[in-house]
Scaffold this motif. Structure first.
Motif, PDB file in Angstrom:
ATOM      1  N   ARG A   1     -24.935  36.300 -39.852  1.00 18.41           N
ATOM      2  CA  ARG A   1     -27.263  36.565 -40.517  1.00 18.41           C
ATOM      3  C   ARG A   1     -27.312  37.865 -39.813  1.00 18.41           C
ATOM      4  N   ASN A   2     -28.150  38.211 -40.674  1.00 20.76           N
ATOM      5  CA  ASN A   2     -28.842  39.569 -40.194  1.00 20.76           C
ATOM      6  C   ASN A   2     -29.224  39.706 -39.103  1.00 20.76           C
TER       7      ASN A   2
ATOM      8  N   THR B   1     -29.246  37.351 -33.890  1.00 23.18           N
ATOM      9  CA  THR B   1     -29.805  36.154 -33.984  1.00 23.18           C
ATOM     10  C   THR B   1     -28.578  34.870 -34.199  1.00 23.18           C
TER      11      THR B   1
ATOM     12  N   PHE C   1     -33.093  33.046 -33.051  1.00 24.52           N
ATOM     13  CA  PHE C   1     -33.342  32.583 -34.698  1.00 24.52           C
ATOM     14  C   PHE C   1     -34.690  32.283 -34.518  1.00 24.52           C
TER      15      PHE C   1
ATOM     16  N   ASP D   1     -31.776  34.217 -44.369  1.00 32.27           N
ATOM     17  CA  ASP D   1     -31.052  34.534 -43.807  1.00 32.27           C
ATOM     18  C   ASP D   1     -30.367  32.564 -43.119  1.00 32.27           C
TER      19      ASP D   1
ATOM     20  N   ARG E   1     -28.114  31.472 -44.763  1.00 34.70           N
ATOM     21  CA  ARG E   1     -26.657  32.734 -44.879  1.00 34.70           C
ATOM     22  C   ARG E   1     -26.167  32.384 -46.674  1.00 34.70           C
TER      23      ARG E   1
END
Lengths: 326, 227
Positions: free
Chosen positions: A159-160, A167, A173, A241, A244
């Motif tokens: 995940r970014n 996150t 998150f 996100d 993913r």
């Protein structure tokens, strides 16, 4: 109950559930709440066009998907270290959420400007069909876009990131998504009361009278459509996100329909409508979906009951004020 | 130079010609009555001035050719219309109706509420729930909120109770005394004489007579307006 209390109660419930889940060590419930928050954000975007502007867009999946692909493309280039070539320029990918969000917002706003500029020359059923057609164009483009997974979509391994947060921890998150939703709802709330929002509402009711006071309904609606698309695009980036993963399914017309269902369930034009709609949708999907494969039939029945008996959606039912829109 | 100049104006609804040559002028700060029997072209003239229908002939406002402007631009140029039939934004409250239209200028919300104290009492009420007279006051207030230089009132007191008509006429006089130019359409010459100094009478889509109210003899009024 006043609408303000309904909004606060819905937000409190969405915040309380994952906190309880954290204490009870139920990480999956946190993920469900995150999903609800993101879908609520996407539907809040749609609600600006649909609820306040009266624009029934069946193409909002395009913005949701554009946001998703903005994330997927940037993050996939970051994870393979291959720069992204934009004509003569080469840009590195990124795994920074703020950068991804900006790109998602800009790209979906630009798409909304182009789609809106053409679609808003029509109205009623033609508007619905043109937005649907644009949505399908993006869908088919994505299915044949081999470089980014085509029909199979695009997976992101990690995940970014967001500065100061981890996150990968579900509750963090969730907190991020909740904060973004809160900001979008505050923006929508202010917009409804601002002269721009009032004029937009007036343009929905009586476009000719809006012209007579010196405002162009076309411009008002185009501005609302762009804002609406940008918020839905941001939600798309978050949704990708969360999973993913991004695939053409995010751009499908069923996705557009689902967003409309969320808004209608909760209450068209109501601040908390998208949030309550998304919460109910995710809850039904989880509970009924676990019990029966045909849970959509139950969702359909609930939607039917709301459209027939509670035109202001669940918010209308709770506040005791039916559809203000007559 | 006149604020509004209409010369030899013609207009059609599809194949049917509705205006055959209307001439009228409104000077800065002047109140002009536009009169005529039903179907003689009063509302069509107003729609043409506000660019809601196409027309030919000379149509200038403050030196600008209105024929070059779309309708919302004509309104922005300074033409405030109170349309026939109390057309408010029904689902908005009184204050919201005014805010949606508001543009900077001397006519701000407090001044409009001072002109129509009844609107101040009903600020948070939805327009649809107001009485006919109150809706008419709101429609006038909304046009004033755009801070126009010319206010056009199309049958502003039609179908209202005599006392309410009087109240609205008093308000219109107050607006006129504040220096705003007014073009007012109504059927009753007696009531119009309270507001306007000059009259333009239309018959069969043409200007049949125009001049100061004082020169409008009962015979002439009878012949052209039918009262």
């Amino acid at each position: 109950m006043s609408e303000r209390w309904v909004t606060l109660a819905a937000l409190a419930a969405l915040l309380a559930l994952p906190l309880w889940a954290l204490a009870a060590d139920e990480p999956f419930t946190i993920t469900l709440a995150t999903r609800a928050a993101i879908l609520a954000l996407a539907a809040t975007g749609l609600n600006i066009a649909l609820g306040t502007g009266g624009l029934v867009s069946l193409g909002h999946a395009a913005f949701f998907g554009i946001g998703g692909y903005a994330m997927g493309i940037l993050a996939s280039h970051a994870q393979t270290f291959a720069p992204l070539s934009l004509g003569p320029w080469e840009v590195p990918g990124t795994q920074s959420m703020p950068v991804i969000w900006l790109v998602a917002i800009a790209a979906s706003a630009l798409a909304a400007l182009a789609i809106g500029a053409l679609s808003l020359r029509t109205a009623g059923v033609y508007f619905i069909m043109i937005t649907l057609a644009f949505g399908q164009m993006f869908f088919y483009f994505a299915t044949s876009w081999r470089a980014y997974g085509g029909e199979d979509g695009l997976s992101i391994w990690v995940r970014n990131g967001f500065p100061g947060l981890n996150t990968l921890v579900p509750i963090q998150f969730f907190g991020l998504c909740f904060a973004v939703l809160l900001l979008a709802m505050l923006l929508h709330g202010r917009l409804i009361r601002a002269p721009f929002g009032l004029a937009l509402d007036a343009a929905r009711q009586a476009p000719a009278r809006v012209l007579a006071v010196g405002l162009s309904p076309y411009r008002l609606q185009l501005a609302a459509f762009v804002l609406s698309g940008a918020i839905t695009g941001l939600a798309g980036a978050l949704y990708a996100d969360l999973n993913r993963f991004v695939s053409p399914a995010m751009l499908s017309w069923q996705m557009s329909g689902e967003l409309i269902v969320l808004v209608i369930l909760g209450g068209v034009g109501r601040l908390a409508g998208p949030l309550i709609g998304a919460g109910l949708f995710v809850a039904l999907e989880h509970w009924l979906g676990g019990a029966t494969e045909y849970w959509h039939a139950w969702l359909g029945a609930i939607l039917l009951a709301i459209v027939l008996f509670a035109r202001g959606g669940i918010v209308g039912l709770l506040t005791g004020q039916g559809d203000r829109r007559g | 130079m006149s604020l509004l100049t209409v010369e030899n104006l013609t207009a059609h609804y599809g194949p049917a010609q509705a205006l055959f040559g209307v001439d009228l002028t409104v000077d800065e700060g002047e109140a002009v009555a536009l009169m005529g029997r039903n179907g003689m072209g009063k509302s069509t003239t107003v729609k043409a001035i506000c660019r809601m229908i196409g027309s030919e002939g000379r149509l200038t406002f403050d030196g600008q050719d209105l024929h070059r402007l779309p309708s919302h631009r004509a309104a922005r140029a300074g033409i405030g219309l109170v349309p026939e039939g109390r057309r408010c934004f029904r689902d908005l409250t009184v204050t919201e109706n005014l805010l949606a239209a508001a543009r900077r200028g001397p006519w701000d919300l407090p001044r409009i509420e001072a002109l129509f104290p009844r609107l101040a009492e009903r600020r948070r009420q939805r327009a649809a729930s107001l009485s006919g007279g109150e809706q008419q006051m709101l429609a006038i207030g909304r046009a004033l909120a755009t801070n126009p230089r010319l206010l056009i009132l199309d049958e502003a007191t039609e179908g209202l109770a005599p006392l309410v008509r009087q109240e609205i006429r008093a308000a219109i006089r107050q607006v006129r005394d504040g220096g705003m130019a007014i073009l007012i359409i109504d059927k009753s010459p007696r009531e119009l004489a309270e507001v306007a100094t000059r009259a333009v009478i239309l018959a069969r889509g043409r200007t049949a007579w125009s001049g100061p109210f004082a020169e409008l003899t009962p015979d002439r009024a009878e012949a052209l307006v039918g009262v």
